[in-house]
Design a protein around this motif. Sequence first.
Motif, mmCIF file in Angstrom:
data_model
loop_
_atom_site.group_PDB
_atom_site.id
_atom_site.type_symbol
_atom_site.label_atom_id
_atom_site.label_comp_id
_atom_site.label_asym_id
_atom_site.label_seq_id
_atom_site.Cartn_x
_atom_site.Cartn_y
_atom_site.Cartn_z
ATOM 1 N N LEU A 128 -35.156 0.727 -16.860
ATOM 2 C CA LEU A 128 -34.643 0.587 -15.494
ATOM 3 C C LEU A 128 -35.772 0.363 -14.495
ATOM 4 C CD1 LEU A 128 -31.905 3.374 -15.439
ATOM 5 C CD2 LEU A 128 -31.516 0.900 -15.393
ATOM 6 N N ALA A 129 -36.908 1.023 -14.730
ATOM 7 C CA ALA A 129 -38.041 0.901 -13.814
ATOM 8 C C ALA A 129 -38.707 -0.470 -13.910
ATOM 9 C CB ALA A 129 -39.065 1.998 -14.099
ATOM 10 N N GLU A 130 -38.621 -1.078 -15.091
ATOM 11 C CA GLU A 130 -39.371 -2.311 -15.333
ATOM 12 C C GLU A 130 -38.510 -3.571 -15.292
ATOM 13 O OE1 GLU A 130 -41.311 -1.732 -19.049
ATOM 14 O OE2 GLU A 130 -42.763 -0.276 -18.254
ATOM 15 N N ASN A 131 -37.202 -3.415 -15.173
ATOM 16 C CA ASN A 131 -36.324 -4.583 -15.244
ATOM 17 C C ASN A 131 -35.400 -4.669 -14.035
ATOM 18 O OD1 ASN A 131 -36.362 -5.927 -18.213
ATOM 19 N ND2 ASN A 131 -36.788 -3.730 -18.361
ATOM 20 N N SER A 132 -35.141 -5.878 -13.625
ATOM 21 C CA SER A 132 -34.088 -6.152 -12.645
ATOM 22 C C SER A 132 -32.926 -6.783 -13.403
ATOM 23 C CB SER A 132 -34.583 -7.100 -11.553
ATOM 24 O OG SER A 132 -34.986 -8.334 -12.123
ATOM 25 N N TYR A 133 -31.738 -6.754 -12.810
ATOM 26 C CA TYR A 133 -30.573 -7.331 -13.475
ATOM 27 C C TYR A 133 -29.537 -7.729 -12.424
ATOM 28 C CZ TYR A 133 -28.955 -2.527 -12.768
ATOM 29 O OH TYR A 133 -28.629 -1.322 -12.213
ATOM 30 N N ASP A 134 -28.726 -8.712 -12.797
ATOM 31 C CA ASP A 134 -27.660 -9.184 -11.912
ATOM 32 C C ASP A 134 -26.290 -8.680 -12.351
ATOM 33 O OD1 ASP A 134 -29.453 -10.711 -10.364
ATOM 34 O OD2 ASP A 134 -29.380 -12.338 -11.837
ATOM 35 N N THR A 135 -26.256 -7.941 -13.430
ATOM 36 C CA THR A 135 -24.980 -7.459 -13.981
ATOM 37 C C THR A 135 -24.242 -6.584 -12.972
ATOM 38 O OG1 THR A 135 -25.935 -7.458 -16.200
ATOM 39 C CG2 THR A 135 -23.914 -6.185 -15.873
ATOM 40 N N LYS A 136 -22.973 -6.855 -12.801
ATOM 41 C CA LYS A 136 -22.136 -6.047 -11.929
ATOM 42 C C LYS A 136 -21.604 -4.844 -12.694
ATOM 43 C CE LYS A 136 -18.076 -6.348 -8.893
ATOM 44 N NZ LYS A 136 -16.965 -7.217 -8.420
ATOM 45 N N ILE A 137 -21.887 -3.639 -12.196
ATOM 46 C CA ILE A 137 -21.379 -2.410 -12.794
ATOM 47 C C ILE A 137 -20.116 -2.003 -12.037
ATOM 48 C CG2 ILE A 137 -21.841 0.012 -13.297
ATOM 49 C CD1 ILE A 137 -24.806 -0.687 -13.396
ATOM 50 N N VAL A 138 -19.013 -1.824 -12.773
ATOM 51 C CA VAL A 138 -17.721 -1.556 -12.152
ATOM 52 C C VAL A 138 -17.149 -0.242 -12.696
ATOM 53 C CG1 VAL A 138 -15.437 -2.470 -11.638
ATOM 54 C CG2 VAL A 138 -17.334 -4.049 -12.064
ATOM 55 N N LYS A 139 -16.606 0.576 -11.794
ATOM 56 C CA LYS A 139 -15.956 1.818 -12.211
ATOM 57 C C LYS A 139 -14.606 1.493 -12.850
ATOM 58 C CE LYS A 139 -14.755 6.254 -12.242
ATOM 59 N NZ LYS A 139 -13.390 6.097 -12.773
ATOM 60 N N TRP A 140 -14.391 1.977 -14.068
ATOM 61 C CA TRP A 140 -13.107 1.810 -14.735
ATOM 62 C C TRP A 140 -12.117 2.805 -14.144
ATOM 63 C CZ3 TRP A 140 -11.210 -1.643 -18.233
ATOM 64 C CH2 TRP A 140 -9.982 -1.336 -18.810
ATOM 65 N N GLU A 141 -11.015 2.302 -13.588
ATOM 66 C CA GLU A 141 -10.029 3.151 -12.912
ATOM 67 C C GLU A 141 -8.995 3.661 -13.914
ATOM 68 O OE1 GLU A 141 -10.595 4.163 -10.111
ATOM 69 O OE2 GLU A 141 -11.968 2.706 -9.224
ATOM 70 N N THR A 142 -9.331 4.776 -14.555
ATOM 71 C CA THR A 142 -8.482 5.315 -15.617
ATOM 72 C C THR A 142 -7.082 5.651 -15.130
ATOM 73 O OG1 THR A 142 -10.489 6.256 -16.607
ATOM 74 C CG2 THR A 142 -8.367 7.060 -17.429
ATOM 75 N N ALA A 143 -6.966 6.161 -13.907
ATOM 76 C CA ALA A 143 -5.653 6.543 -13.377
ATOM 77 C C ALA A 143 -4.703 5.359 -13.312
ATOM 78 C CB ALA A 143 -5.812 7.169 -11.998
ATOM 79 N N ALA A 144 -5.260 4.172 -13.082
ATOM 80 C CA ALA A 144 -4.423 2.974 -12.958
ATOM 81 C C ALA A 144 -4.330 2.179 -14.249
ATOM 82 C CB ALA A 144 -4.959 2.082 -11.836
ATOM 83 N N TRP A 145 -5.409 2.193 -15.042
ATOM 84 C CA TRP A 145 -5.495 1.290 -16.190
ATOM 85 C C TRP A 145 -5.405 1.980 -17.540
ATOM 86 C CZ3 TRP A 145 -10.604 -0.893 -13.766
ATOM 87 C CH2 TRP A 145 -10.291 -1.606 -12.597
ATOM 88 N N GLY A 146 -5.432 3.291 -17.582
ATOM 89 C CA GLY A 146 -5.474 3.992 -18.862
ATOM 90 C C GLY A 146 -6.913 4.177 -19.329
ATOM 91 N N GLU A 147 -7.062 4.670 -20.553
ATOM 92 C CA GLU A 147 -8.397 4.934 -21.072
ATOM 93 C C GLU A 147 -9.203 3.645 -21.205
ATOM 94 O OE1 GLU A 147 -9.906 7.657 -21.444
ATOM 95 O OE2 GLU A 147 -8.316 9.144 -21.394
ATOM 96 N N ILE A 148 -10.505 3.755 -20.964
ATOM 97 C CA ILE A 148 -11.400 2.618 -21.102
ATOM 98 C C ILE A 148 -11.398 2.139 -22.556
ATOM 99 C CG2 ILE A 148 -13.466 4.010 -21.567
ATOM 100 C CD1 ILE A 148 -14.999 2.054 -19.699
ATOM 101 N N PRO A 149 -11.456 0.827 -22.808
ATOM 102 C CA PRO A 149 -11.390 0.322 -24.181
ATOM 103 C C PRO A 149 -12.464 0.886 -25.112
ATOM 104 C CG PRO A 149 -10.978 -1.457 -22.639
ATOM 105 C CD PRO A 149 -11.379 -0.265 -21.819
ATOM 106 N N ALA A 150 -13.590 1.327 -24.558
ATOM 107 C CA ALA A 150 -14.665 1.869 -25.399
ATOM 108 C C ALA A 150 -14.444 3.341 -25.734
ATOM 109 C CB ALA A 150 -16.016 1.708 -24.691
ATOM 110 N N ASP A 151 -13.355 3.934 -25.226
ATOM 111 C CA ASP A 151 -13.081 5.339 -25.506
ATOM 112 C C ASP A 151 -13.032 5.571 -27.029
ATOM 113 O OD1 ASP A 151 -12.051 8.042 -24.390
ATOM 114 O OD2 ASP A 151 -10.558 7.512 -25.909
ATOM 115 N N PHE A 152 -13.554 6.713 -27.480
ATOM 116 C CA PHE A 152 -13.625 7.000 -28.900
ATOM 117 C C PHE A 152 -12.278 7.452 -29.480
ATOM 118 C CE2 PHE A 152 -18.052 6.683 -28.050
ATOM 119 C CZ PHE A 152 -18.679 6.439 -29.255
ATOM 120 N N GLY A 153 -11.302 7.677 -28.608
ATOM 121 C CA GLY A 153 -9.984 8.031 -29.097
ATOM 122 C C GLY A 153 -9.862 9.465 -29.565
ATOM 123 N N ARG A 154 -10.784 10.294 -29.103
ATOM 124 C CA ARG A 154 -10.701 11.708 -29.435
ATOM 125 C C ARG A 154 -11.213 12.494 -28.246
ATOM 126 N NH1 ARG A 154 -15.102 9.714 -32.476
ATOM 127 N NH2 ARG A 154 -17.100 10.680 -31.996
#
Length: 207
Positions: free
Chosen positions: A178-204
């Motif tokens: 993080l200290a040595e790199n810049s990035y243009d990637t957009k970080i977005v909060k996953w809205e669990t209340a509206a969309w359900g569990e995030i797809p990367a959820d481990f299911g447990r």
Amino acid sequence: MANKFYVVWQGHAPGVYRDWNTCKQQITNFPDAKYKSFEKEEEAKAAFKRGFQDYVKRRANANQTPSQAGKPDPESLSVDAACAGNPGVMEYRGVYTRTGQEIFRIGPYMDGTNNIGEFLALVHGLAFLKKQRSPLPIYSDSVTAISWIRQKKCKTKLEENEKNAPVFELIERAEKWLAENSYDTKIVKWETAAWGEIPADFGRKQK
């Protein structure tokens, strides 16, 4: 009368408790204690796992409908972590949001925390997308981890020991990236209340 389950995020001994008296012992004379009761054990365990700030965020979004929240971009990377205990056995992964295809999976590691895993997952995702020169946004359901990314610092209170030394090596590498790199990637909060569990959820959930 139905039993309730009590989450103590900040107290003498944070955890999930099955009775008020035990919970009360953890918060009495503890400055700025953070706690809440839940009707279901799985809800209490999930709330404890995600942390107090994430719970506050979820409460704010409790009345938000999917249309108000918009829809997640399926052309994206989703990341999440799992931790059996606090601290406990920790792992994290990233998946392609549209299909759930696993892009990376790291761990398990001993004596980690869920917040650390969420932080490492985000950094790993950022590094992966930059290396691929990918314009995809990245989703995380952790307010805490997103905050740490902005600060370029893992603000964990976990103390290093012999068992979790590999976890702290990963943290050091992540902070260095993080200290040595810049990035243009957009970080977005996953809205669990509206969309359900995030797809990367481990299911447990935390046991």
